[in-house]
Design a protein around this motif. Structure first.
Motif, PDB file in Angstrom:
ATOM      1  N   THR A   1       0.808  -1.226   0.000  1.00 58.00           N
ATOM      2  CA  THR A   1       0.000   0.000   0.000  1.00 58.00           C
ATOM      3  C   THR A   1       0.837   1.271   0.000  1.00 58.00           C
ATOM      4  O   THR A   1       0.338   2.337  -0.382  1.00 58.00           O
ATOM      5  N   ASN A   2       2.098   1.209   0.429  1.00 55.07           N
ATOM      6  CA  ASN A   2       2.925   2.413   0.458  1.00 55.07           C
ATOM      7  C   ASN A   2       3.636   2.671  -0.860  1.00 55.07           C
ATOM      8  O   ASN A   2       4.442   3.592  -0.958  1.00 55.07           O
ATOM      9  N   VAL A   3       3.322   1.902  -1.883  1.00 48.62           N
ATOM     10  CA  VAL A   3       3.898   2.115  -3.214  1.00 48.62           C
ATOM     11  C   VAL A   3       2.863   2.831  -4.077  1.00 48.62           C
ATOM     12  O   VAL A   3       1.753   2.327  -4.283  1.00 48.62           O
ATOM     13  N   THR A   4       3.227   4.016  -4.550  1.00 48.27           N
ATOM     14  CA  THR A   4       2.311   4.765  -5.401  1.00 48.27           C
ATOM     15  C   THR A   4       2.405   4.279  -6.844  1.00 48.27           C
ATOM     16  O   THR A   4       3.447   3.788  -7.283  1.00 48.27           O
ATOM     17  N   MET A   5       1.309   4.403  -7.579  1.00 43.80           N
ATOM     18  CA  MET A   5       1.259   3.990  -8.985  1.00 43.80           C
ATOM     19  C   MET A   5       0.787   5.163  -9.829  1.00 43.80           C
ATOM     20  O   MET A   5      -0.214   5.802  -9.508  1.00 43.80           O
TER      21      MET A   5
ATOM     22  N   TYR B   1       4.403   3.701 -13.427  1.00 41.21           N
ATOM     23  CA  TYR B   1       5.534   3.978 -12.548  1.00 41.21           C
ATOM     24  C   TYR B   1       5.147   3.687 -11.103  1.00 41.21           C
ATOM     25  O   TYR B   1       4.066   4.087 -10.651  1.00 41.21           O
ATOM     26  N   PHE B   2       6.048   3.020 -10.392  1.00 42.87           N
ATOM     27  CA  PHE B   2       5.798   2.645  -9.001  1.00 42.87           C
ATOM     28  C   PHE B   2       6.934   3.191  -8.139  1.00 42.87           C
ATOM     29  O   PHE B   2       8.109   2.924  -8.415  1.00 42.87           O
ATOM     30  N   THR B   3       6.574   3.937  -7.094  1.00 43.21           N
ATOM     31  CA  THR B   3       7.558   4.554  -6.210  1.00 43.21           C
ATOM     32  C   THR B   3       7.215   4.248  -4.759  1.00 43.21           C
ATOM     33  O   THR B   3       6.057   4.409  -4.342  1.00 43.21           O
ATOM     34  N   ALA B   4       8.204   3.801  -3.998  1.00 36.69           N
ATOM     35  CA  ALA B   4       8.005   3.508  -2.575  1.00 36.69           C
ATOM     36  C   ALA B   4       8.017   4.815  -1.785  1.00 36.69           C
ATOM     37  O   ALA B   4       8.913   5.639  -1.962  1.00 36.69           O
ATOM     38  N   GLN B   5       7.041   4.997  -0.915  1.00 36.68           N
ATOM     39  CA  GLN B   5       6.927   6.202  -0.100  1.00 36.68           C
ATOM     40  C   GLN B   5       6.948   5.843   1.387  1.00 36.68           C
ATOM     41  O   GLN B   5       6.223   4.948   1.824  1.00 36.68           O
ATOM     42  N   GLY B   6       7.802   6.540   2.178  1.00 39.67           N
ATOM     43  CA  GLY B   6       7.807   6.376   3.621  1.00 39.67           C
ATOM     44  C   GLY B   6       8.400   5.080   4.125  1.00 39.67           C
ATOM     45  O   GLY B   6       8.238   4.724   5.284  1.00 39.67           O
ATOM     46  N   GLY B   7       9.078   4.341   3.300  1.00 39.57           N
ATOM     47  CA  GLY B   7       9.673   3.077   3.696  1.00 39.57           C
ATOM     48  C   GLY B   7       9.836   2.169   2.497  1.00 39.57           C
ATOM     49  O   GLY B   7       9.521   2.540   1.359  1.00 39.57           O
ATOM     50  N   GLU B   8      10.334   0.976   2.753  1.00 43.23           N
ATOM     51  CA  GLU B   8      10.510   0.024   1.662  1.00 43.23           C
ATOM     52  C   GLU B   8       9.164  -0.515   1.195  1.00 43.23           C
ATOM     53  O   GLU B   8       8.219  -0.652   1.982  1.00 43.23           O
ATOM     54  N   GLY B   9       9.070  -0.830  -0.095  1.00 40.75           N
ATOM     55  CA  GLY B   9       7.847  -1.358  -0.668  1.00 40.75           C
ATOM     56  C   GLY B   9       8.134  -2.528  -1.593  1.00 40.75           C
ATOM     57  O   GLY B   9       9.283  -2.787  -1.965  1.00 40.75           O
ATOM     58  N   THR B  10       7.084  -3.220  -1.974  1.00 38.92           N
ATOM     59  CA  THR B  10       7.206  -4.402  -2.828  1.00 38.92           C
ATOM     60  C   THR B  10       6.212  -4.308  -3.981  1.00 38.92           C
ATOM     61  O   THR B  10       5.063  -3.916  -3.801  1.00 38.92           O
ATOM     62  N   VAL B  11       6.675  -4.685  -5.184  1.00 43.86           N
ATOM     63  CA  VAL B  11       5.841  -4.711  -6.379  1.00 43.86           C
ATOM     64  C   VAL B  11       6.091  -6.026  -7.109  1.00 43.86           C
ATOM     65  O   VAL B  11       7.232  -6.504  -7.163  1.00 43.86           O
ATOM     66  N   GLY B  12       5.033  -6.610  -7.677  1.00 49.48           N
ATOM     67  CA  GLY B  12       5.163  -7.843  -8.449  1.00 49.48           C
ATOM     68  C   GLY B  12       4.805  -7.621  -9.906  1.00 49.48           C
ATOM     69  O   GLY B  12       3.847  -6.892 -10.220  1.00 49.48           O
ATOM     70  N   PHE B  13       5.573  -8.239 -10.805  1.00 55.13           N
ATOM     71  CA  PHE B  13       5.338  -8.123 -12.247  1.00 55.13           C
ATOM     72  C   PHE B  13       5.399  -9.515 -12.883  1.00 55.13           C
ATOM     73  O   PHE B  13       6.021 -10.433 -12.339  1.00 55.13           O
ATOM     74  N   ALA B  14       4.795  -9.643 -14.056  1.00 55.87           N
ATOM     75  CA  ALA B  14       4.871 -10.906 -14.795  1.00 55.87           C
ATOM     76  C   ALA B  14       4.695 -10.641 -16.272  1.00 55.87           C
ATOM     77  O   ALA B  14       4.172  -9.592 -16.684  1.00 55.87           O
TER      78      ALA B  14
END
Length: 272
Positions: free
Chosen positions: A37-41, A92-105
């Motif tokens: 949730t802390n990763v903006t899109m 574009y995905f950017t981590a905000q306020g800490g580390e974040g995780t994104v999955g792609f395929a």
């Protein structure tokens, strides 16, 4: 900053990317799976600028002139991608306020590969191979193969990656890594089997045989069509074991949409 990623899975792999605070990764539309949730899109028409900030401004400068150059640059990027049949937008995905995780395929069952660019050599990939990259990697369209590439049906339009950082690509089936230098300097492959290759490899498309009896037999009954891809030089080449065309034909046959006789697709009869 190196992109921390892990490729997981077997028959249908995916890439799980861990982002540091403020770090940005982008993907082609349709390749995103999940995020914390802390990763903006954000979806944009412009590609990354290659300076690591992912804002796609290309260093156009301020004022009306800079805005005009930025708009023209974006229009050219979109036009190239449209001509190549690529997605018109990037996410574009950017981590905000800490580390974040994104999955792609990717979009087909098969493997994925993370390529590390050090700024000295570009990488070229077949259309739709691109999955995601960090914002310091620039995505472009390259045209190779000349008139034979146009007649070959594949490989004429290629994705090009430059800059420094990690780019993730995907293909169908299993991957095999080759260097043409280990095979006399040149290899010939099915045009649909090429996934990616380093800058310095010469890519071309040639006809299968001449316009004689054996050439016609190869083209009609050999399953390769009229052309083969040629790869020459000294560098890394990634091939895939499954082509999109063969997968589509297998699915079509399984659904009963195409009944083939002993001579193959040339004399196919459609059900109904």
């Amino acid at each position: 900053m190196t992109l921390q990623q892990e490729i997981v899975g077997n028959a249908m792999q995916m890439a799980v990317v861990n982002l540091h605070p403020g770090q940005t990764v982008y993907c082609e539309a349709g390749k995103f799976l999940f995020k914390t949730t802390n990763v903006t899109m954000e979806t944009r028409l412009s590609g990354p600028s290659g300076n690591g900030n992912g804002n796609g401004n290309g260093g156009g400068g301020g004022g009306m002139g800079g805005m005009l150059r930025q708009a023209m640059g974006t229009a050219m990027q979109v036009g190239q991608r449209m001509l190549a049949g690529e997605s018109l937008a990037f996410q574009y995905f950017t981590a905000q306020g800490g580390e974040g995780t994104v999955g792609f395929a990717g979009v087909l069952p098969g493997e994925m590969r993370a390529l590390e660019l050090d700024g000295t050599r570009a990488w070229f990939a077949e259309k739709d191979a691109f999955v995601a990259a960090e914002s310091s990697v620039e995505f472009g369209i390259a045209f190779q193969g000349g008139r034979t590439g146009m007649s070959g049906g594949e490989g004429f339009v290629l994705e090009k990656f430059t800059g420094r950082g990690t780019v993730i690509i995907a293909g169908a089936g299993n991957f095999i890594d080759l260097n043409p230098a280990d095979f006399g300097g040149r290899i010939e492959v099915d045009t649909g089997c090429v996934v990616a290759f380093e800058e310095g490899i010469q890519y071309g498309v040639q006809r299968v045989g001449g316009l004689n009896r054996q050439g016609i037999m190869n083209a009609v009954f050999g399953g390769e069509g009229l052309s083969l891809a040629t790869l020459e030089g000294n560098g890394r080449v990634i091939l895939q074991s499954l082509t999109i065309e063969s997968l589509a034909n297998a699915l079509k046959k399984a659904q009963g949409g195409d009944k083939q006789g002993p001579t193959g697709g040339l004399f196919s009869t459609h059900a109904g």
